[in-house]
Design a protein around this motif. Sequence first.
Motif, PDB file in Angstrom:
ATOM      1  N   THR A   1       2.451  12.259  -0.315  1.00 12.87           N
ATOM      2  CA  THR A   1       3.368  11.117  -0.958  1.00 12.87           C
ATOM      3  C   THR A   1       3.579  11.079  -2.147  1.00 12.87           C
ATOM      4  O   THR A   1       3.018  10.444  -3.134  1.00 12.87           O
ATOM      5  CB  THR A   1       2.919   9.954  -0.519  1.00 12.87           C
ATOM      6  OG1 THR A   1       1.445   9.776  -1.004  1.00 12.87           O
ATOM      7  CG2 THR A   1       2.521   9.679   1.123  1.00 12.87           C
TER       8      THR A   1
ATOM      9  N   ASP B   1      -9.201  12.735  -2.887  1.00 13.14           N
ATOM     10  CA  ASP B   1      -8.483  13.215  -1.717  1.00 13.14           C
ATOM     11  C   ASP B   1      -7.923  14.490  -1.630  1.00 13.14           C
ATOM     12  O   ASP B   1      -7.472  14.882  -2.843  1.00 13.14           O
ATOM     13  CB  ASP B   1      -7.394  12.078  -1.368  1.00 13.14           C
ATOM     14  CG  ASP B   1      -6.898  12.206   0.149  1.00 13.14           C
ATOM     15  OD1 ASP B   1      -7.628  11.590   0.966  1.00 13.14           O
ATOM     16  OD2 ASP B   1      -5.810  12.803   0.428  1.00 13.14           O
TER      17      ASP B   1
ATOM     18  N   ASN C   1      -3.671  13.697  -1.521  1.00 12.10           N
ATOM     19  CA  ASN C   1      -3.093  12.678  -2.169  1.00 12.10           C
ATOM     20  C   ASN C   1      -3.919  12.462  -3.497  1.00 12.10           C
ATOM     21  O   ASN C   1      -5.193  12.165  -3.654  1.00 12.10           O
ATOM     22  CB  ASN C   1      -3.221  11.270  -1.285  1.00 12.10           C
ATOM     23  CG  ASN C   1      -2.258  11.356  -0.070  1.00 12.10           C
ATOM     24  OD1 ASN C   1      -2.776  11.649   0.993  1.00 12.10           O
ATOM     25  ND2 ASN C   1      -0.990  11.700  -0.242  1.00 12.10           N
TER      26      ASN C   1
ATOM     27  N   LYS D   1      -3.610   9.485  -5.423  1.00 11.56           N
ATOM     28  CA  LYS D   1      -3.465   8.010  -5.724  1.00 11.56           C
ATOM     29  C   LYS D   1      -4.605   7.586  -4.527  1.00 11.56           C
ATOM     30  O   LYS D   1      -4.447   7.949  -3.408  1.00 11.56           O
ATOM     31  CB  LYS D   1      -2.422   7.288  -5.501  1.00 11.56           C
ATOM     32  CG  LYS D   1      -2.542   6.015  -5.737  1.00 11.56           C
ATOM     33  CD  LYS D   1      -1.250   5.206  -5.735  1.00 11.56           C
ATOM     34  CE  LYS D   1      -0.654   5.458  -6.941  1.00 11.56           C
ATOM     35  NZ  LYS D   1       0.764   4.551  -6.759  1.00 11.56           N
TER      36      LYS D   1
ATOM     37  N   ARG E   1      -6.700   4.250  -3.512  1.00 14.18           N
ATOM     38  CA  ARG E   1      -6.921   2.751  -3.585  1.00 14.18           C
ATOM     39  C   ARG E   1      -8.334   2.316  -3.027  1.00 14.18           C
ATOM     40  O   ARG E   1      -8.887   2.824  -2.094  1.00 14.18           O
ATOM     41  CB  ARG E   1      -5.910   1.905  -2.880  1.00 14.18           C
ATOM     42  CG  ARG E   1      -5.943   0.551  -2.896  1.00 14.18           C
ATOM     43  CD  ARG E   1      -4.701  -0.225  -2.175  1.00 14.18           C
ATOM     44  NE  ARG E   1      -4.399   0.224  -0.618  1.00 14.18           N
ATOM     45  CZ  ARG E   1      -4.944  -0.526   0.153  1.00 14.18           C
ATOM     46  NH1 ARG E   1      -5.772  -1.721  -0.084  1.00 14.18           N
ATOM     47  NH2 ARG E   1      -4.671  -0.170   1.514  1.00 14.18           N
TER      48      ARG E   1
ATOM     49  N   GLU F   1      -7.252   0.896  -8.178  1.00 15.71           N
ATOM     50  CA  GLU F   1      -6.466   1.971  -7.692  1.00 15.71           C
ATOM     51  C   GLU F   1      -6.660   3.175  -8.811  1.00 15.71           C
ATOM     52  O   GLU F   1      -6.724   2.775 -10.028  1.00 15.71           O
ATOM     53  CB  GLU F   1      -5.120   1.683  -7.599  1.00 15.71           C
ATOM     54  CG  GLU F   1      -4.214   2.614  -6.839  1.00 15.71           C
ATOM     55  CD  GLU F   1      -2.887   1.998  -6.688  1.00 15.71           C
ATOM     56  OE1 GLU F   1      -1.886   2.033  -7.642  1.00 15.71           O
ATOM     57  OE2 GLU F   1      -2.633   1.296  -5.647  1.00 15.71           O
TER      58      GLU F   1
ATOM     59  N   ASN G   1      -5.716   7.242  -9.665  1.00 14.09           N
ATOM     60  CA  ASN G   1      -5.331   8.841  -9.761  1.00 14.09           C
ATOM     61  C   ASN G   1      -6.608   9.695  -9.904  1.00 14.09           C
ATOM     62  O   ASN G   1      -7.089   9.682 -11.195  1.00 14.09           O
ATOM     63  CB  ASN G   1      -4.134   9.204 -10.253  1.00 14.09           C
ATOM     64  CG  ASN G   1      -2.820   8.483 -10.010  1.00 14.09           C
ATOM     65  OD1 ASN G   1      -2.816   8.060  -8.750  1.00 14.09           O
ATOM     66  ND2 ASN G   1      -2.056   8.601 -10.846  1.00 14.09           N
TER      67      ASN G   1
ATOM     68  N   ASP H   1      -6.384   6.335   1.172  1.00  7.17           N
ATOM     69  CA  ASP H   1      -5.438   7.178   0.780  1.00  7.17           C
ATOM     70  C   ASP H   1      -4.253   6.261   1.084  1.00  7.17           C
ATOM     71  O   ASP H   1      -4.063   5.062   1.725  1.00  7.17           O
ATOM     72  CB  ASP H   1      -5.588   8.507   1.248  1.00  7.17           C
ATOM     73  CG  ASP H   1      -5.056   8.740   2.952  1.00  7.17           C
ATOM     74  OD1 ASP H   1      -4.808   7.727   3.429  1.00  7.17           O
ATOM     75  OD2 ASP H   1      -5.333   9.632   3.325  1.00  7.17           O
ATOM     76  N   PRO H   2      -2.951   6.776   0.600  1.00  8.17           N
ATOM     77  CA  PRO H   2      -1.716   6.067   1.032  1.00  8.17           C
ATOM     78  C   PRO H   2      -1.232   6.083   2.516  1.00  8.17           C
ATOM     79  O   PRO H   2      -0.416   5.486   2.937  1.00  8.17           O
ATOM     80  CB  PRO H   2      -0.690   6.974   0.003  1.00  8.17           C
ATOM     81  CG  PRO H   2      -1.458   7.671  -0.992  1.00  8.17           C
ATOM     82  CD  PRO H   2      -2.845   8.041  -0.373  1.00  8.17           C
ATOM     83  N   HIS H   3      -2.143   6.926   3.315  1.00  8.26           N
ATOM     84  CA  HIS H   3      -1.862   6.605   4.754  1.00  8.26           C
ATOM     85  C   HIS H   3      -2.677   5.953   5.500  1.00  8.26           C
ATOM     86  O   HIS H   3      -2.892   5.971   6.694  1.00  8.26           O
ATOM     87  CB  HIS H   3      -1.629   8.211   5.242  1.00  8.26           C
ATOM     88  CG  HIS H   3      -0.785   8.974   4.708  1.00  8.26           C
ATOM     89  ND1 HIS H   3       0.848   8.771   4.666  1.00  8.26           N
ATOM     90  CD2 HIS H   3      -0.788  10.221   3.766  1.00  8.26           C
ATOM     91  CE1 HIS H   3       1.213   9.694   4.000  1.00  8.26           C
ATOM     92  NE2 HIS H   3       0.410  10.532   3.464  1.00  8.26           N
ATOM     93  N   ASN H   4      -3.522   5.237   4.691  1.00  7.49           N
ATOM     94  CA  ASN H   4      -4.566   4.217   5.298  1.00  7.49           C
ATOM     95  C   ASN H   4      -5.813   4.964   5.883  1.00  7.49           C
ATOM     96  O   ASN H   4      -6.343   4.133   6.693  1.00  7.49           O
ATOM     97  CB  ASN H   4      -3.835   3.172   6.285  1.00  7.49           C
ATOM     98  CG  ASN H   4      -4.611   1.675   6.312  1.00  7.49           C
ATOM     99  OD1 ASN H   4      -4.910   1.306   5.345  1.00  7.49           O
ATOM    100  ND2 ASN H   4      -4.628   1.030   7.356  1.00  7.49           N
TER     101      ASN H   4
ATOM    102  N   ARG I   1      -9.410   6.066   5.511  1.00  7.51           N
ATOM    103  CA  ARG I   1     -10.241   5.516   4.746  1.00  7.51           C
ATOM    104  C   ARG I   1     -11.817   5.865   4.943  1.00  7.51           C
ATOM    105  O   ARG I   1     -12.271   6.379   6.098  1.00  7.51           O
ATOM    106  CB  ARG I   1     -10.397   3.776   4.816  1.00  7.51           C
ATOM    107  CG  ARG I   1     -10.459   3.227   6.329  1.00  7.51           C
ATOM    108  CD  ARG I   1     -10.393   1.850   6.404  1.00  7.51           C
ATOM    109  NE  ARG I   1      -8.954   1.441   6.069  1.00  7.51           N
ATOM    110  CZ  ARG I   1      -8.616   0.034   5.749  1.00  7.51           C
ATOM    111  NH1 ARG I   1      -9.648  -0.747   5.747  1.00  7.51           N
ATOM    112  NH2 ARG I   1      -7.349  -0.175   5.353  1.00  7.51           N
TER     113      ARG I   1
END
Length: 547
Positions: A30, A476, A479, A481, A483, A498, A500, A530-533, A535
């Motif tokens: 992403t 990750d 990814n 970023k 959160r 959050e 990077n 991660d940005p795709h949830n 965890r």
Amino acid sequence: MRKRLMAAGMACLGLSMLLVPPMSAGADTTPAPGEPATVTADALPTWQTDGVVLAMEIVNGVAYVGGNFDHVRPPGVPRGGAGEVARTGLAAFDAATGALLPWAPVATGPIFTDDVVQTECDNLGGNQYRCDTVWEIKASPDGSRLYVAGDFGKIGTERRYRIAAFDTATGALDPDFAPSPNSRVRALAVSDTTVFAGGHFTAVNDVTRTRLAAFNRADGALLPWAPTADKRVMAMVLSPSGTRLIVGGDFNRINNIWQHGLSAVNVSNGTKASFLSNDIPYNNSNSRSWVTDLVTDGTRVFASADGVGTFDGRLAVNPETGARIWINNCLGATQSISVMDGVLYSGSHAHRCDMQTYYEGNGFPETRPHRRFLAEPADTAQGVKQRVLHWFPNAQPGTTYPFVQGPWTMANDGTHLWAGGDFTQVNDVPQEGLTRFTTHDVSPDVTGPVQTNFQAPTAVANGGGKVTITWGATWDLDNRKVRYEVVRSDGQVACTAEANSVFWTLPNLSCADLGRVPGSVYKYRVRAIDPHNNRISSPSSPDVTVT
């Protein structure tokens, strides 16, 4: 890093200046606008081999692989387990599903002869000189023929000396294509009319051909085209114009003209073509590089290199002039490359990528474990420093080949990226010889941030109902970023942050839980998302009493 202040008694504080994203890890599944997206780092279910995969080509939805293996088996199955079947040196799989296909030619072999030694293949230890090894697979431009090359002397019961052709529609061995090089064929390139070969050989059909030769596609006849290389040729690719053949290897001279490692010859007559590249260094036999793989995206030609005491990264050149477009010099021999959707993927054992001469920002410093897969932008402009993209799947190397390499070959069909080599695990999961990846759109990214070393946070009561929670970031595989949600022991999210992160630069983070009742006792844990949830969760902190 932009800090977010949360309402309703929640606050977020950033404690580290390291929250600025390193420029050398600029893209992922992403990415930010204008950055190329990579495939995910999730390894898809794929059949395995019981030996090393050294060659790969995808055509008409089929992934053809070659090497020095004797069996293949389903994903998740150990050697000798349920479902294992015989495949000797060659096998085929559905490129989209990884499932085994019926194609099963058997490659077996004679004595191997190279430029230095002449010996029985298996006498040098391990499997590194097996007589039946397949080193190269290339398809014709129309996809109707598949050409394989290596050390073998038979395909099934038919004599085929180190090179053979198959009909991709039927899987049958081509009865007419049967040249006879006298030693290893390591590289192939195929045009509409011609098969070009390079390797260790010094004769074909008892006619002198010094490590380069060409054959008529229709009947395998040896053509008059006869440039020379003074040492082994290991890779080749036709220029987009089709007028020149780019050749790579460990040679010093082409047609007796000095140009070490990377050069070009004219397709029309075999004369050495003008080629400006001098990026593959040769200082002496103990300080030199050699080209291991060549690919093109239709505009550029990309080369990978191995080396002794010098360059062993990747570079891009203008195929019509040889002029360098970009170069990097990550340390750790690169054996294979594949270009897909603006990204150049590579298989290596990279262990340092922070050399400022070539890199934008800071790449990773000397590190263990070595990184077996990397990605970088393919279309970096001339004069712009190259960078590593945020794509870091990894593999546990096997022991068949010297220096314990890992990946040896890569190929893609524009949707799936396949890799083969000498490895036994991918992302810490048992998987031997073969793996594959695809985009998030095709198969969603389902792997969360890295759990290893994601420790419990520290929680400190500061008075006035405030608790400050501090933790070390994780990272990750695909990814940059991540959160974070800090969860109180009452199940509520206390605050968020959050950041990077890359594996070589992990910031310390902190946020504050406000408005707690003095005397209350809580534990805190941190969720990394991660940005795709996807965890993971840290362990919980010790109890803290609010003051």
